[in-house]
Structure formats: structure tokens, C-alpha cells
Design a protein around this motif. Structure first.
Motif, PDB file in Angstrom:
ATOM      1  N   LYS A  83       0.828  -1.198   0.000  1.00  0.00           N
ATOM      2  CA  LYS A  83       0.000   0.000   0.000  1.00  0.00           C
ATOM      3  C   LYS A  83       0.869   1.256   0.000  1.00  0.00           C
ATOM      4  O   LYS A  83       0.581   2.220  -0.708  1.00  0.00           O
ATOM      5  CB  LYS A  83      -0.919  -0.019   1.237  1.00  0.00           C
ATOM      6  N   GLN A  84       1.967   1.201   0.795  1.00  0.00           N
ATOM      7  CA  GLN A  84       2.826   2.383   0.888  1.00  0.00           C
ATOM      8  C   GLN A  84       3.607   2.631  -0.401  1.00  0.00           C
ATOM      9  O   GLN A  84       3.865   3.770  -0.769  1.00  0.00           O
ATOM     10  CB  GLN A  84       3.818   2.220   2.052  1.00  0.00           C
ATOM     11  N   HIS A  85       4.002   1.578  -1.060  1.00  0.00           N
ATOM     12  CA  HIS A  85       4.825   1.712  -2.261  1.00  0.00           C
ATOM     13  C   HIS A  85       4.208   0.915  -3.400  1.00  0.00           C
ATOM     14  O   HIS A  85       4.615  -0.212  -3.670  1.00  0.00           O
ATOM     15  CB  HIS A  85       6.256   1.219  -1.996  1.00  0.00           C
ATOM     16  N   PRO A  86       3.210   1.488  -4.045  1.00  0.00           N
ATOM     17  CA  PRO A  86       2.513   0.752  -5.099  1.00  0.00           C
ATOM     18  C   PRO A  86       3.376   0.616  -6.352  1.00  0.00           C
ATOM     19  O   PRO A  86       3.131   1.258  -7.381  1.00  0.00           O
ATOM     20  CB  PRO A  86       1.261   1.602  -5.346  1.00  0.00           C
ATOM     21  N   VAL A  87       4.390  -0.235  -6.254  1.00  0.00           N
ATOM     22  CA  VAL A  87       5.289  -0.457  -7.381  1.00  0.00           C
ATOM     23  C   VAL A  87       4.678  -1.526  -8.284  1.00  0.00           C
ATOM     24  O   VAL A  87       3.994  -2.435  -7.810  1.00  0.00           O
ATOM     25  CB  VAL A  87       6.661  -0.919  -6.861  1.00  0.00           C
ATOM     26  N   ASP A  88       4.938  -1.409  -9.562  1.00  0.00           N
ATOM     27  CA  ASP A  88       4.439  -2.391 -10.518  1.00  0.00           C
ATOM     28  C   ASP A  88       5.146  -3.725 -10.288  1.00  0.00           C
ATOM     29  O   ASP A  88       6.366  -3.827 -10.410  1.00  0.00           O
ATOM     30  CB  ASP A  88       4.713  -1.873 -11.940  1.00  0.00           C
ATOM     31  N   LEU A  89       4.363  -4.753  -9.959  1.00  0.00           N
ATOM     32  CA  LEU A  89       4.971  -6.045  -9.653  1.00  0.00           C
ATOM     33  C   LEU A  89       4.871  -7.022 -10.815  1.00  0.00           C
ATOM     34  O   LEU A  89       5.334  -8.154 -10.719  1.00  0.00           O
ATOM     35  CB  LEU A  89       4.294  -6.660  -8.425  1.00  0.00           C
ATOM     36  N   SER A  90       4.269  -6.569 -11.913  1.00  0.00           N
ATOM     37  CA  SER A  90       3.968  -7.517 -12.975  1.00  0.00           C
ATOM     38  C   SER A  90       5.235  -8.129 -13.548  1.00  0.00           C
ATOM     39  O   SER A  90       6.268  -7.483 -13.688  1.00  0.00           O
ATOM     40  CB  SER A  90       3.185  -6.812 -14.082  1.00  0.00           C
ATOM     41  N   GLY A  91       5.154  -9.400 -13.857  1.00  0.00           N
ATOM     42  CA  GLY A  91       6.282 -10.111 -14.427  1.00  0.00           C
ATOM     43  C   GLY A  91       7.317 -10.516 -13.400  1.00  0.00           C
ATOM     44  O   GLY A  91       8.159 -11.366 -13.660  1.00  0.00           O
ATOM     45  N   ILE A  92       7.267  -9.912 -12.227  1.00  0.00           N
ATOM     46  CA  ILE A  92       8.271 -10.203 -11.209  1.00  0.00           C
ATOM     47  C   ILE A  92       7.653 -10.928 -10.023  1.00  0.00           C
ATOM     48  O   ILE A  92       8.144 -11.964  -9.583  1.00  0.00           O
ATOM     49  CB  ILE A  92       8.925  -8.897 -10.703  1.00  0.00           C
ATOM     50  N   ALA A  93       6.577 -10.360  -9.501  1.00  0.00           N
ATOM     51  CA  ALA A  93       5.964 -10.963  -8.325  1.00  0.00           C
ATOM     52  C   ALA A  93       4.464 -11.061  -8.552  1.00  0.00           C
ATOM     53  O   ALA A  93       3.674 -10.481  -7.829  1.00  0.00           O
ATOM     54  CB  ALA A  93       6.286 -10.132  -7.081  1.00  0.00           C
ATOM     55  N   ASP A  94       4.082 -11.811  -9.589  1.00  0.00           N
ATOM     56  CA  ASP A  94       2.653 -11.988  -9.849  1.00  0.00           C
ATOM     57  C   ASP A  94       2.006 -12.813  -8.745  1.00  0.00           C
ATOM     58  O   ASP A  94       0.828 -12.702  -8.479  1.00  0.00           O
ATOM     59  CB  ASP A  94       2.443 -12.661 -11.207  1.00  0.00           C
TER      60      ASP A  94
END
Lengths: 685, 81
Positions: free
Chosen positions: A240-251
């Protein structure tokens, strides 16, 4: 170099690792310690000093990990991450290193200076184990200081290490270059060998990419590695604090992989640093074969409790005899001194019949209380308590409560206030409410004086049996009520007991001393405050009436109030106005029932043999027999808890409505049971 | 098989955990993850049982135990890499 700034140190560690004992050793505070998990629910603070440097210590709730799934974990994690903490002391139970190192690895990843305090080294030695204190810090990359909180060794070295490492404050990962020892390691990611915990290539690659994405988002973010790991774990707070794009890495969440790899690393550490680890724990297993046996477990528990009460009464009564002699001597002395000084007889009566008789009567029970708490302290510190949760789980399960709820109930034998608070350890709100409702039915130590007095007066050689029956009745009522409530609200037993069974250890004299001394101090201060005031009020109610000072007690306020309620209490064998007034006063504190009786019936030193026999005479002339006495004790066991307990219940449930409903329910229960006991008694005898 | 069906003093390996998330997470934090070895200490009763994993003894309620699938560990020891 003493620094004017205070260094803030946080104590963190697994439940039951001796954090609080260590905290007490530094601050001189006497926080409660027990050998079962979950004692510290809130953070506590204290100050100490080392070579002129002021150090603020914070004791945090015991946790197993830094995730944020439970209240304790969230409290501890937030506190440690905040700027309130400069240095973390990770207290580990060295005798259970494997479990404790998991939290250590998580703490190291946080990036704040961490110092590992290896507690309970004495137990490690006792068990014939050895810890390689050179290899361990090498593998972890943090200082590891052996301490014994119980024997107070290693304390100043630990503070020295704290001040030495405080300079490292900063939220960057702790970097240490371990030598080329990684050859046999399964964790090889060579460009990362400055970290203690290195994951496999897949995870490390993902961490690298996430660090890049975090940097793009927020270049100034401290300790990106930790944030990246938390993102991989799909930690809700960090996501929630750091809405980083996780796609492809931590799906998906890689939490399981990360946990497993941490434990793999821990296994490596254990292999290298723990010498002779199989000798470990043999004795605990041997004891547990009996304590947790399918058939023997419950009888052993009942026998232990019976023994506790046996000792409380026999040894306690023997010591009580001397206290009574002292009380008679003192009361005669004061009475003589006051009359020779020509004091007003009314004042003399207030001091001798009111205060000394009331407060003194309570003080003579100190030996019983002392021994009861000594025994409970012994049980708690030895590690037996959490076995009771296991032993009782099946029975409690049938009745709609978790075995874990039995611990608050057991604590209720000591005092309802901490017992009600201990219900916080239960996860389900329904379980908590039920436990809070029935905890006051457990016979707390304040009821003990009532039982001792009335059973000694009316039951002669059977008095101990009578007292034990009341304790059992308390358990039975508590269990029966929770059973009925569970039936009504339709909740099924969850069967989700999950509690650590610590290794047995020989109880520590200092821990027991602190525990018992706290209780004795509570008891004494209660005698000096609540009971002191109640005794004066009682004396006032008895000696004053609508027309001022009364010579005939039946014109007093007490008599008027008591007589008005008499009809309600007559069906349960308690239709005596003095008894009713004593019961009302007992809401202030249960012991007050005893001190009030002595004031109400005008009997000095009611707890002595002479006092008791004149009390029996007075009561007998009113038609009050052993059956009435038993009904009275049952009523005292079950009726409205004392004010302190009600205040605690209110704080825990948060709603006035519920607090009042609980008290009303307890009052009705008491009336019903006293009614049954009285009428069954009349039929039988 | 699930853990509750296991025998005393036998070591099993956790295959999967089928519990609500919060409970599963708590078990994982304690080190009870897929692939973790669990030794049964006492499974005589119908309800709760006592086990040891990652170096610590625990009492587990029946529902937890029944929702942990395990397989027999041939060597009775943690496999070493």
C-alpha cells in the motif's frame, strides 16, 4: 564518548525468550514475567545508563516474525521501524536457537543496527550443549553477546555493544564482508555476499529488479532491499505504501520461498554453531510423556491444583496463627493506649473496632495469599501452564471454548484483573467475550479469606474440602456457562489451538520473588486503601443513622439498607441484613466481606479462634447454620466481581451495556446457585 | 494423509496447508511451511496433538492438524542438501 542525546533501544524477541526478565534486570522495573507466551501485550519503557550515556529501553510484545498478521506483530514492527528506536536488541532464547534465529534474520534485513543477545546460556550449558560464539556472529554479521537475564551476567557488555553500534544508525542494509566461506552454502549469489541472508538466484534477481523499480519511484527510500523483499512477499502494508508495478516479477507471493530459504540458512547455521544438539530436550520429553498423557494429563493437573490448595491452607493457616497473635497484641495495645489517654470513646471505637479490626483481619490472611501465589508462580515459571492449555483443549472444545482460553481462567485463581486482560491472547472476538464473561467465576485470591473464615467457623475438619469444592464449583460454573452460551450463539469450537510448549526449566528464584512480591504488595496496598476506607465507611454505616449517632445498631443506616433488601436474599438463606451489607461492601473488594463482618457483628479480631467462636454464637442465635454459610460462600464465589475487575472488563469490551449485562448475569447466576445449594442442603441435612 | 493421522515419534514432511489465510500465515511464520519436517510427539487424543518442528514443541488443535497434508519421511531426518 557520552552523548547528550538519549539512545533508544528496542527489546524484541520471540514470546517467552526472557525479554522482560532482561528488561527488568536493566531498569529495575518489576514487570510480570511468566513462562508462557503472550505476557507482554503492550510496549513498556524504562531508562538505564551506561558510562554516562542515557539509554531508553522499550520492551515490545513477543513475536515470532515481522509480518503484520497479528496485533503484537504490527505493534512491534511499527515501533521498530519508527525513529523511536536507534538500536535493536534481539533477545534470543539460546536454548531454542533454531526458532529464534528466524526473527533475527528478519530484523537484520530491516537495516537498523541489531545486536543479538543470547539469553539463557545457562540453560544451554545445563543441557550439555555448546554454541560456537565465534562462528555465529561471523555467519550473521552482527554482534552476538551471551547474557543471562536471570543471573544478571553479560549485561554491561551488551550495553557496550549497543553504544558501539549505535553509530551505524541509518537505514541502509548492514554490510559485512564475510570471507569466502560460501562454498558449502546453497545460497550463492556472489554479487550479494555482503548480506547475511542471501536467497537463491531466482529470488535475488527479482529483488534486484524490484530495487530498480523502487528507486525509479522513490530514489531516497532507505533500505530498498527490505522493501523489495516485502513486496515479493506481497506484504499488504508495504504494497500500500509503495505501489510499485509487480507484474512479471511478483505476480504471486514468494513468501513461502523466502521463509523456506531463511529456514534453510538457519539450518546451516545450527549445523555449524550448535555442538551436541541431540542431548537437548530429552528431559522435557520425558516429563511431557506424563504431563500430556491422554489419561494422566487431567488427573495430574487436578492433583497439582489440589496440592496447591492443600499447602495454601495447611502451611498458610499455621503461619496465620502467628499473625493473629500479633493482631490481638496490637489491638489491645492501641485500645489500652487510647483509653489511658482519655480519647473519646467514639473515636476509640472507630480506630479499634473499625480500622484495626477491619484492616488487621485482612492482613492475617497474608500467609495464605503468599503461599497461593508462590505456588502459582512456580507453576508459571516452570513451563507447565501451556501444557494445561493442551490438556484442557479437548474438554474445552466440547464446551465451545478453545484450550487457550483456559490460561486466562487459570490466572483467575490469582486475580481476575490480569486474567481478564490475558483474554487478549484469544483471536476470536466471540471467544474473548465468553472468556471475559466467565473468568470472574474463577475463585480469585481475594475470595480466599471469605472461604477460610466461614469454612473454619462452620466446617471444622472438613474446611479444606469445602474450600476445594468452591474452587471446583467455580471452574464448573465457568465451563458450564460458556457451554450454554456457545449453544445459544451457535458457535462451534474452533479446534485451532496453537501454542508453544516451552522447555521445562527449574523456576528462577528472582523471577518468583518478583512475581510474589508484586502480589503481596498489591494485597498490602489494597488493605491500606480500599479495605481501610471500606472499614471506616462500614463503621460509619453501623454507628450513624438518620438521627445522628445511634446507640441501638438496628437504627443505623446499615440496618435500614440491609433490611430493605432482605426479602430478595431470604430465599437463598442470606436474609440477614448484616450479611447483605457485607456483600454489598464486598463489591469494593472481595476481602471487604470479611472485614465488614467483623465490623458489622462488632467482633474484634474475627479471624482468631476466640473471634470465630463468638461469631458462630452470634450467627447461630440468628439461625445461620453451616448450610447458610455454604450458600454464602457460593454467592461470594459467583456474584458481581470487584470494582477493579469491572473496570478492567469495561476497558476490554469497551461498551457500558455489555459490562452492566455481564455484572447482572453474574449476580443472577450467584443467586440461582446459592438458592440451589441452600435448598438442596436443607433437604439433605 | 493429514498430520492428525500420523503416528507418535514419526517425522513427516508437510505437503500442503489448507487453512484460512491468517492461520496459514501464522503457521508459516513459525516455520511450518511446505517441505518442513514435523515430528509427532503425542497424537493419542482425539482432539489436540503435540508436535515438534523447527526445534520447538507446539500443541496443535485438531482442525489445524487435519488441514495439514503430510507425507511420510523415509529417512525420518531432514533431507540435507
Amino acid at each position: 564518548m557520552p552523548n547528550s542525546k538519549t539512545v533508544n533501544v528496542g527489546f524484541i524477541g520471540n514470546p517467552n525468550c526472557g525479554k522482560t526478565t532482561l528488561f527488568n534486570a536493566y531498569t529495575g522495573a518489576n514487570l510480570k514475567v511468566a513462562n508462557w507466551p503472550g505476557v507482554t501485550v503492550e510496549k513498556k519503557e524504562g531508562m538505564t545508563e551506561y558510562e554516562g550515556q542515557k539509554i531508553k529501553l522499550t520492551d515490545l510484545p513477543g513475536i515470532y516474525s515481522l509480518t503484520s498478521y497479528t496485533m503484537e506483530e504490527t505493534v512491534s514492527r511499527e515501533c521498530i521501524m519508527s525513529s523511536d528506536i536507534d538500536v535493536i536488541i534481539d533477545v534470543a532464547d539460546a536454548s531454542s536457537l533454531e526458532r529464534n534465529l528466524y526473527l533475527t534474520l528478519q530484523l537484520i534485513e530491516l537495516g537498523k543496527p541489531v545486536i543479538l543477545a543470547l539469553n539463557m546460556m545457562d540453560i544451554v550449558e545445563e543441557r550439555g550443549m555448546e554454541i560456537d560464539l565465534h562462528r555465529l556472529p561471523e555467519m550473521l554479521g552482527i554482534p552476538c553477546i551471551p547474557v543471562s537475564a536471570r543471573k544478571k551476567t553479560g549485561l554491561s557488555i551488551l550495553l557496550h555493544a549497543v553504544l558501539h553500534h549505535e553509530g551505524l544508525t541509518g537505514q541502509d542494509p548492514l554490510i559485512h564482508h564475510h570471507a569466502e566461506k560460501e562454498q558449502q552454502s546453497s545460497h550463492r549469489h556472489n554479487h550479494h555476499n555482503e548480506y547475511a541472508m542471501v536467497y537463491d538466484d531466482m529470488i535475488e534477481d527479482k529483488i534486484d529488479i524490484l530495487i530498480d523499480r523502487l528507486t525509479a519511484e522513490n530514489p531516497d527510500l532507505p533500505n530498498k532491499r527490505w522493501h523489495a523483499i516485502k513486496l515479493l512477499e506481497h506484504d499488504e502494508t508495504v504494497m500500500k505504501q509503495h505501489p510499485v508495478d509487480l507484474s512479471g516479477i511478483a505476480d504471486r507471493s514468494y513468501e513461502k520461498d523466502i521463509i523456506n530459504q531463511k529456514y534453510d540458512f538457519i539450518e546451516e547455521i545450527i549445523q555449524e554453531v550448535l555442538v551436541n544438539k541431540d542431548a537437548k530436550a530429552a528431559s522435557t520429553d520425558r516429563i511431557d510423556r506424563y504431563m500430556t498423557d491422554k489419561y494422566l494429563g487431567l488427573p495430574i493437573f487436578l492433583a497439582i491444583m489440589a496440592f496447591v490448595f492443600f499447602v495454601t491452607f495447611t502451611v498458610g493457616d499455621w503461619m496465620k496463627g502467628y499473625f493473629e497473635l500479633g493482631l490481638v497484641w496490637f489491638s489491645d495495645l492501641v485500645s489500652g493506649a487510647l483509653s489511658s489517654a482519655g480519647t473519646n470513646p467514639l473515636l476509640q471505637s472507630l480506630v479499634v473496632d473499625g480500622i484495626i479490626s477491619g484492616v488487621g483481619g485482612i492482613l492475617t490472611f497474608l500467609p495464605n495469599i503468599f503461599i497461593l501465589f508462590l505456588a502459582l508462580a512456580f507453576l508459571e515459571d516452570s513451563g507447565y501452564m501451556s501444557r494445561v492449555a493442551y490438556v484442557m483443549d479437548d474438554l474445552m472444545g466440547h464446551l465451545g471454548l478453545s484450550g487457550r482460553a483456559f490460561i486466562p481462567l487459570l490466572l483467575g485463581f490469582g486475580c481476575s484483573v490480569p486474567a481478564v486482560m490475558a483474554s487478549r491472547a484469544l483471536e476470536h472476538p466471540k471467544d474473548r467475550l465468553k472468556t471475559i464473561l466467565v473468568t470472574p467465576f474463577m475463585s480469585c485470591s481475594a475470595r480466599l479469606p471469605i472461604y477460610v473464615l466461614f469454612s473454619s467457623m462452620f466446617f471444622g475438619k472438613y474446611k479444606m474440602l469445602v474450600c476445594y469444592s468452591l474452587y471446583l464449583l467455580g471452574i464448573v460454573v465457568a465451563i458450564a456457562v460458556s457451554f450454554i452460551v456457545s449453544k445459544l450463539d451457535g458457535s462451534k469450537a474452533e479446534q485451532t489451538l496453537l501454542i508453544e510448549l516451552p522447555e521445562y526449566k527449574s523456576p528462577n528464584a528472582h523471577t518468583i520473588f518478583i512475581y510474589v512480591w508484586e502480589k503481596v504488595k498489591d494485597y498490602l496496598s489494597k488493605a491500606g486503601t480500599v479495605i481501610f476506607i471500606a472499614s471506616i465507611v462500614m463503621w460509619g454505616i453501623m454507628n450513624l443513622g438518620p438521627h445522628g449517632v445511634v446507640s441501638d445498631i438496628s437504627e443505623s443506616f446499615g440496618s435500614i439498607i440491609g433490611k430493605a433488601i432482605e426479602p430478595v436474599f431470604a430465599p437463598v438463606g442470606l436474609g440477614y441484613w448484616q450479611i447483605i451489607v457485607a456483600l454489598i461492601s464486598g463489591i469494593a473488594a472481595k476481602e471487604v466481606v470479611v472485614s465488614s463482618c467483623s465490623v458489622l457483628f462488632g467482633i474484634a479480631n474475627i479471624t482468631t479462634a476466640a473471634g470465630m467462636s463468638s461469631m458462630v454464637e452470634v450467627l447461630g442465635s440468628m439461625g445461620f447454620t453451616a448450610i447458610n454459610a455454604y450458600a454464602l460462600m457460593v454467592f461470594c464465589l459467583l456474584y458481581v466481581p470487584c470494582m477493579a475487575t469491572m473496570a478492567t472488563i469495561h476497558r476490554e469490551v469497551g461498551k457500558m451495556r455489555i459490562t452492566i449485562a455481564f455484572a447482572a448475569f453474574q449476580l443472577v447466576t450467584a443467586w440461582v446457585f446459592a438458592f440451589l445449594v441452600y435448598h438442596i442442603g436443607l433437604l439433605l441435612f | 494423509m493429514n498430520l492428525k493421522m500420523g503416528k507418535n515419534r514419526q517425522t513427516y514432511t508437510v505437503k500442503s496447508i489448507r487453512l484460512e489465510l491468517a492461520l496459514e500465515r501464522r503457521l508459516e511464520a513459525l516455520g511450518l511451511t511446505e517441505g518442513a519436517p514435523v515430528t509427532i510427539l503425542n497424537n493419542d487424543k482425539k482432539g489436540a496433538m503435540t508436535v515438534r518442528f523447527r526445534g520447538t514443541r507446539f500443541a496443535l488443535g485438531r482442525r489445524i492438524a487435519e488441514h495439514i497434508d503430510v507425507e511420510e519421511n523415509v529417512s525420518c531426518q531432514t533431507p540435507k542438501q
